[in-house]
Write an enzyme that holds these catalytic residues in place. Structure first.
Site, mmCIF file in Angstrom:
data_model
loop_
_atom_site.group_PDB
_atom_site.id
_atom_site.type_symbol
_atom_site.label_atom_id
_atom_site.label_comp_id
_atom_site.label_asym_id
_atom_site.label_seq_id
_atom_site.Cartn_x
_atom_site.Cartn_y
_atom_site.Cartn_z
ATOM 1 C CB SER A 1 -1.191 0.066 1.590
ATOM 2 O OG SER A 1 0.051 -0.072 2.572
ATOM 3 N N GLY B 1 -3.480 7.588 -5.450
ATOM 4 C CA GLY B 1 -5.060 7.968 -5.656
ATOM 5 C C GLY B 1 -3.753 9.753 -6.198
ATOM 6 C CD GLU C 1 -7.031 6.088 -5.153
ATOM 7 O OE1 GLU C 1 -7.782 7.118 -5.499
ATOM 8 O OE2 GLU C 1 -6.588 5.435 -4.728
ATOM 9 C CE LYS D 1 10.252 -14.456 -10.043
ATOM 10 N NZ LYS D 1 10.449 -15.625 -10.950
ATOM 11 N N PRO D 2 7.988 -8.987 -7.372
ATOM 12 C CG PRO D 2 8.493 -7.973 -5.960
ATOM 13 C CD PRO D 2 8.626 -8.483 -7.103
ATOM 14 N N GLY E 1 -9.439 19.692 14.835
ATOM 15 C CA GLY E 1 -8.849 18.657 15.672
ATOM 16 C C GLY E 1 -9.981 18.246 16.697
ATOM 17 C CB CYS F 1 -11.798 23.717 12.204
ATOM 18 S SG CYS F 1 -13.554 23.121 12.736
ATOM 19 C CG MET G 1 -12.582 30.451 14.813
ATOM 20 S SD MET G 1 -13.599 30.245 15.538
ATOM 21 C CE MET G 1 -15.191 31.293 15.272
ATOM 22 C CD GLN G 2 -14.053 24.899 17.695
ATOM 23 O OE1 GLN G 2 -13.558 23.962 18.121
ATOM 24 N NE2 GLN G 2 -15.509 24.973 16.973
ATOM 25 C CG HIS H 1 -12.348 22.370 7.838
ATOM 26 N ND1 HIS H 1 -11.084 22.048 8.161
ATOM 27 C CD2 HIS H 1 -13.305 22.388 8.844
ATOM 28 C CE1 HIS H 1 -10.906 21.255 9.597
ATOM 29 N NE2 HIS H 1 -12.344 21.662 9.540
ATOM 30 C CD GLU I 1 -8.497 22.136 6.108
ATOM 31 O OE1 GLU I 1 -9.246 23.265 6.155
ATOM 32 O OE2 GLU I 1 -8.775 21.445 6.507
HETATM 33 N N1 GLN Z 1 -13.508 20.325 17.338
HETATM 34 C C1 GLN Z 1 -14.113 21.112 17.246
HETATM 35 C C2 GLN Z 1 -15.824 21.250 16.880
HETATM 36 O O1 GLN Z 1 -16.523 20.019 17.020
HETATM 37 C C3 GLN Z 1 -13.293 21.759 15.784
HETATM 38 C C4 GLN Z 1 -13.711 20.346 15.096
HETATM 39 C C5 GLN Z 1 -12.726 20.571 13.784
HETATM 40 O O2 GLN Z 1 -11.623 21.356 13.752
HETATM 41 N N2 GLN Z 1 -12.839 20.383 12.846
HETATM 42 O O3 GLN Z 1 -16.426 21.481 16.743
#
Ligand code: GLN
Length: 538
Positions: free
Chosen positions: A13, A18, A141, A190-191, A355, A382, A385-386, A508, A510
């Protein structure tokens, strides 16, 4: 008649299936074809939304709010395909739908089996993508490695596909590894032979082989692979390690991969040389004028795939500024232990990504404090920002121990909290605020300077929101709420007045950045970091 390309992987893998698929998409698109790409994932989860990033890597969010595999990010970055929830199919989804149809009595009288019920469901989903997208070519894919038990139904469906649509309307590409054995100073085929052998047992004879290799493949090696794998020699394509993934479409193009595919499909298309991709993306990536060091402060920094789209968007911001981005991955828990200065006083920009959960939060807050007080350009995404809101509330507004209710239910100052509508949700899968939402931008702000318009659409994946109870107080202390989701009066973007570049979004950005169309927030962040570097870190 829609054409279908199935892409399988062999030997090991992580060969970059991708990226290879996305690159093939790009090459075909440049010939004037409308393409779309989809990913079949053999796991039983309905989607990757509930998986730990260490298990799965980033969860990529589509405009229509699906939580999908990160390969879909490559598809959107390399091509113009509009990727939707239909473009990622998992074993979980397939079984879910077959079992509920069985309960509804849709197969009355039948014994439900992998063949034909599961394989039919898979094929229907591929055809649905063809129909919804209106694409000339659908690239499918298939996740996993040939030989895995899990991916067998997908491979079987791919095999049957050629019978359904006709020989010249389906094409099989196998991505394989041709390893170089240092002690023997030899390249080994061979692989690849074994992997193609396994595919043939399933009934799939690949038409094209893409061979990942560290060393160039000689004519002899290509002949050998061709002979043993029963693939025409010119269809044995070499895919060497490259300095930038964005060079891969050129690597394929130079070996006439597009011609081989078009001739299989009996398609005649206008010629194209990918010159603008080469000039605007590849050359600008490989020939930067400056180097800019950016810290990404997260808790999954050990895994390259966990912040895939963020790293790519930073590279795109670099392309826009002719800058090579040196990414310094900083573990927020290390900052908790040793302080921010130890890790951040050599960088010119600080990014705190999204996160979930408590771990590492205080380190992110410290990193943001460092960016704010040392005037280092900052981009928060996200959770980033919080955390910026929490940091500002605690250290500028005097709201001691302000927090998000995600991390502290009893905080006296819940500056980030759940909306009423989220409070009663019990199921974890697919229940966050997901996908594209409009955002109104305030004129005269950093956000407006970036987007140059007042209405934008950005993708979301979160449960918690800025708590409007604290809006006035934070504003009085110098935060600007520069982006608002009007329907519900939700804060989407915050920025600071007296700072060279401090901006954070609840969404997001990105996910919408492309190498040939860098996201404006990333572009401006890198520009600010380059200015900072010139002035402060010569
Ligand atoms: N944990 C935070 C929320 O649920 C932020 C989520 C994130 O960063 N994607 O709002």
């Amino acid at each position: 008649m829609t054409k279908y390309i199935f892409i399988t992987g062999g030997v090991i893998s992580s060969l970059g299936k991708g990226i290879a698929s996305a690159s093939i998409g790009r090459v075909l698109e440049s010939r004037g074809l409308k393409v779309t790409l989809m990913k079949c994932d053999p796991y039983i989860n309905v989607d990757p939304g509930t998986m730990n990033p260490y298990q799965h890597g980033e969860v990529y969010v589509t405009g229509d709010g699906a939580e999908t595999d990160l390969d879909l990010g490559h598809y959107e970055r390399f091509t113009n395909a509009k990727i939707t929830k239909f473009n990622n199919v998992t074993t979980g989804q397939v079984y879910n739908s077959v079992i509920s149809k069985e309960r509804q009595g849709k197969y009355l009288g039948s014994t439900i089996q992998v063949i034909p019920h599961i394989t039919n469901e898979i094929k229907e989903r591929v055809k649905k993508v063809a129909k919804v997208s209106g694409a000339d070519v659908v690239l499918v894919e298939i996740g996993g490695t040939v030989g895995d038990i899990e991916s067998l139904p997908f491979l079987e469906a791919a095999r049957q596909f050629r019978l359904d649509v006709g020989y010249n309307n389906a094409l099989y590409i196998h991505l394989t590894l041709v390893p170089y054995i240092k002690v023997a100073d030899e390249i080994k085929t061979k692989p690849t032979q074994h992997s193609v052998g396994t595919l043939r047992e399933i009934g799939i004879q690949p038409d094209i082989l893409i061979c990942r290799t560290e060393k160039p493949l000689s004519d002899n090696i290509k002949e050998k692979i061709s002979l043993f794998c029963n693939v025409r020699k010119e269809a044995v394509i070499e895919a060497p390690d490259v300095e930038s993934i964005y060079r891969i479409p050129l690597v394929f193009k130079n070996q006439c991969l597009d011609e081989i595919i078009l001739s299989h499909f009996n398609l005649i298309c206008k010629y194209s040389d990918l010159k603008s991709w080469e000039k605007n993306v590849v050359n600008r990536t490989l020939e930067p004028k400056i180097n800019v060091k950016i810290a990404v402060v997260g808790k999954y920094i050990g895994l390259q795939d966990a912040y895939k789209s963020i790293y790519e968007a930073l590279i795109h911001g670099g392309i826009a500024n002719d800058a090579h981005i040196e990414i310094k991955k900083v573990d927020s828990e290390d900052i908790e232990k040793a302080g921010a200065a130890k890790f951040l006083d050599d960088v010119s920009g600080i990014l705190v990504p999204g996160g979930f959960g408590m771990r590492g939060i205080e380190g992110k807050i410290k990193a943001i404090n460092f960016a704010r007080t040392k005037n280092i350009p900052f981009l928060g995404i996200c959770l980033g920002m919080q955390c910026a809101v929490i940091e500002f509330s605690r250290n500028v507004c005097g709201l001691k121990n302000a927090n998000s209710t995600e991390f502290s239910k009893k905080t006296a100052y819940p500056v980030i909290s759940l909306l009423e509508e989220q409070k009663n949700i019990k199921d974890m899968g697919g229940t966050m605020r997901l996908g594209s939402y409009p955002c109104k931008i305030k004129k005269g702000t950093l956000a407006f300077k970036a987007y140059k318009k007042q209405l934008i659409l950005e993708r979301h994946r979160h449960r918690y929101e800025f708590n409007n109870k604290y809006r006035r107080q934070l504003e009085k202390n110098g935060i600007i709420f520069s982006g608002i989701y009007k329907n519900k009066d939700l804060v989407e973007i915050v920025e600071l007045k007296d700072h060279p570049y401090f901006i954070a979004g609840q969404f997001h950005p990105e996910f919408q950045s492309k190498p040939d169309k860098p996201h404006p927030l990333f572009r401006d962040f890198i520009a600010a970091a380059a200015r900072f570097q010139k002035a402060k870190r010569p």
